[in-house]
Scaffold this active site. Structure first.
Site, PDB file in Angstrom:
ATOM      1  N   HIS A 352       0.654  -1.149  -0.218  1.00 41.26           N
ATOM      2  CA  HIS A 352       0.149  -0.181   0.109  1.00 41.26           C
ATOM      3  C   HIS A 352       0.877   1.127  -0.121  1.00 41.26           C
ATOM      4  CE1 HIS A 352      -3.425   2.980   1.388  1.00 41.26           C
ATOM      5  NE2 HIS A 352      -4.133   1.757   0.828  1.00 41.26           N
ATOM      6  N   ILE A 358       1.749   4.738   1.310  1.00 42.42           N
ATOM      7  CA  ILE A 358       0.829   5.586   1.998  1.00 42.42           C
ATOM      8  C   ILE A 358       0.192   4.772   3.269  1.00 42.42           C
ATOM      9  CG2 ILE A 358      -1.289   7.095   1.945  1.00 42.42           C
ATOM     10  CD1 ILE A 358      -0.666   7.486  -1.032  1.00 42.42           C
ATOM     11  N   GLY A 361      -5.818   5.007   5.271  1.00 40.87           N
ATOM     12  CA  GLY A 361      -6.580   5.594   6.210  1.00 40.87           C
ATOM     13  C   GLY A 361      -7.235   5.116   7.177  1.00 40.87           C
ATOM     14  N   VAL A 362      -7.898   3.842   6.934  1.00 42.80           N
ATOM     15  CA  VAL A 362      -8.416   3.019   8.001  1.00 42.80           C
ATOM     16  C   VAL A 362      -7.779   2.834   9.530  1.00 42.80           C
ATOM     17  CG1 VAL A 362     -10.311   2.082   6.601  1.00 42.80           C
ATOM     18  CG2 VAL A 362      -8.050   0.883   6.943  1.00 42.80           C
ATOM     19  N   GLU A 366      -8.123   3.749  12.983  1.00 44.44           N
ATOM     20  CA  GLU A 366      -7.663   2.664  14.074  1.00 44.44           C
ATOM     21  C   GLU A 366      -6.796   3.192  15.242  1.00 44.44           C
ATOM     22  OE1 GLU A 366      -7.755  -0.662  16.191  1.00 44.44           O
ATOM     23  OE2 GLU A 366      -8.981  -0.138  14.762  1.00 44.44           O
TER      24      GLU A 366
END
Length: 449
Positions: A352, A358, A361-362, A366
């Site tokens: 990723h 990067i 985003g999740v 978290e």
């Protein structure tokens, strides 16, 4: 107050050098406060002293080992001795050597550490000093990437990778202290690939190498009769070397170091730049620390939970622990701040995305949620509880989070219903808002599942 140390009595180790093949004897001797660590070439006229600091590093020779020099005098492959001294907390040490390279012994630092511990550690009447940093620092050279983040202890997160069918990717993260070093690092042996040996010896290296003092890696395993001492012995040895190279700062380091594909020459390049950014801090007493905190504006009741303390509060574990430490304040029980060093070694960066890493985003969200969990579950009445997500709303990803970023995760309760409620979270890097979100939570007893 932590004080500087030396050894109580002399200790001696002898054997052949890995690269020169020369037989040598090393004698460790006590030294006074402020002496540092110095190698003395007793075989040379005038017995020159070479202080083990980065200014004396001979970087052009630091290909397969760290070399220090003064004038024409050299001492090769000092990293295993330096690593042992660092991890054992030895600040001052006189090291007499009767040739130009310490013994390689079994390829690890175990016998050096054993000799120093047998000699005993002695406190001196002077405060211990450290190099610390107040903001992240990054260094790149070739394929090597090394970063330093503020921390109240010495931590290393190291990853290595090779285009090789047997040895591809290995990673380890640990705190550097005497116990962990002796249990998890000290026995890791130096290694090389079998196809390298001829070239190394033609260049005057590995002349004392053998299957008794180095792991030789083949296409489908190792040539040694002795099996690997750890499943990931290769990256552990890289950590061993890195600890020793970082001790060329001249003082112990308090920082979280993340290293991707480290090597001696680049390790020394990093420490040269690191000391320019760092400041020297003396170990303080509890009273002095309290005074210092008041002078820097720290509010009463505020404390920072270390990574070890965080792991005692929430159940998350590698590879899903997304925070390094959390700041809480008794005066503001509905707010907390989490911290996350985003290392290039994070496993999710492999996919990723390749070539454009990067942080998902999740996982940032978290990290905010885990910060909230620590805030709630650190309370005595919540000791046997778990916190669950109920919903996530109004998420905005404003800037990408990349390797090297130091995330500050600010969370606060906006609706408090006791064991359920609503949180607002914001993630910052370099003072810039990266991500924000709102989420609902519920706290349940562990037995309730």
């Amino acid at each position: 107050m932590a004080k500087q140390t030396t050894i109580q009595k002399e200790a001696q180790v002898e054997g052949i050098g890995l690269h020169t093949g020369n037989k040598s004897t090393v004698v460790f001797k006590p030294a006074q406060a402020g002496y540092g660590i110095k190698f003395i070439r007793v075989d040379l006229p005038e017995k020159p002293e070479i202080e083990a600091i980065w200014q004396n590093a001979v970087t052009g020779m630091a290909v397969r080992g760290s070399v220090i020099g003064k004038g024409d005098a050299r001492v090769h492959t000092i990293e295993h001795i330096m690593s042992s001294a660092c991890a054992l907390g030895i600040d001052n040490l006189q090291i007499e050597i009767n040739n130009n390279e310490p013994p390689i012994l079994d390829g690890s630092a175990r016998l050096f550490a054993d000799a120093l511990m047998k000699a005993g550690i002695k406190e001196l009447d002077a405060p211990k000093e450290y190099f610390i940093i107040t903001e992240p620092f990054h260094f790149e050279a070739g394929k090597t990437k090394i970063s330093a983040y503020p921390s109240d202890k010495f931590e290393i997160d190291c990853a290595i990778g090779f285009e090789h069918p047997f040895l591809k990717h290995q990673q380890i993260s640990l705190e550097v202290n005497k116990e962990i070093f002796c249990n998890e690092v000290v026995g890791a042996r130096t290694f090389c690939f079998d196809y390298e040996i001829e070239a190394l010896q033609k260049n005057g290296l590995a002349l004392g190498g053998s299957l008794d003092n180095a792991i030789v890696v083949a296409l489908d395993g190792i040539h040694n009769k002795e099996p690997l001492r750890y499943d990931n012995e290769f990256v552990r040895h890289k950590v061993l070397d890195l600890i020793g190279d970082l001790y060329l700062a001249g003082k112990p380091v308090k920082a979280k170091i993340t290293a991707e594909k480290p090597g001696h020459q680049n390790n020394i390049g990093f420490i040269k730049e690191f000391v320019k950014k760092a400041v020297i801090k003396k170990e303080t007493t509890t009273a002095e620390a309290a005074m210092e905190s008041s002078q820097t504006g720290t509010t009463a009741g505020e404390r920072i939970l270390s990574h070890e303390e965080v792991l005692k509060i929430i159940p998350h574990r590698y590879p899903f622990i997304m925070i390094d430490k959390v700041k809480i304040n008794e005066a503001e029980p509905l707010k907390a701040t989490g911290y996350k060093c985003v290392s290039g070694n994070e496993g999710f960066f492999q996919g990723h995305f390749p070539g454009a890493p990067i942080m998902p985003g999740v996982l940032i969200v978290e990290a905010m949620a885990q910060t909230s969990c620590v805030m709630f579950l650190s309370k005595p009445e919540m000791k046997n509880c778990l916190a669950y997500f109920m919903s996530i709303d109004n998420v905005k990803f404003r800037r990408p989070v990349k390797p090297g970023d130091y995330l500050e995760l600010k969370v606060e309760v906006v609706k408090d219903g006791g064991r359920r409620g609503k949180m607002k979270g914001q993630a910052f890097a370099d003072g810039k808002l990266m991500t924000e979100a709102e989420f609902m939570f519920v706290i349940v007893d562990k037995t309730a599942g």
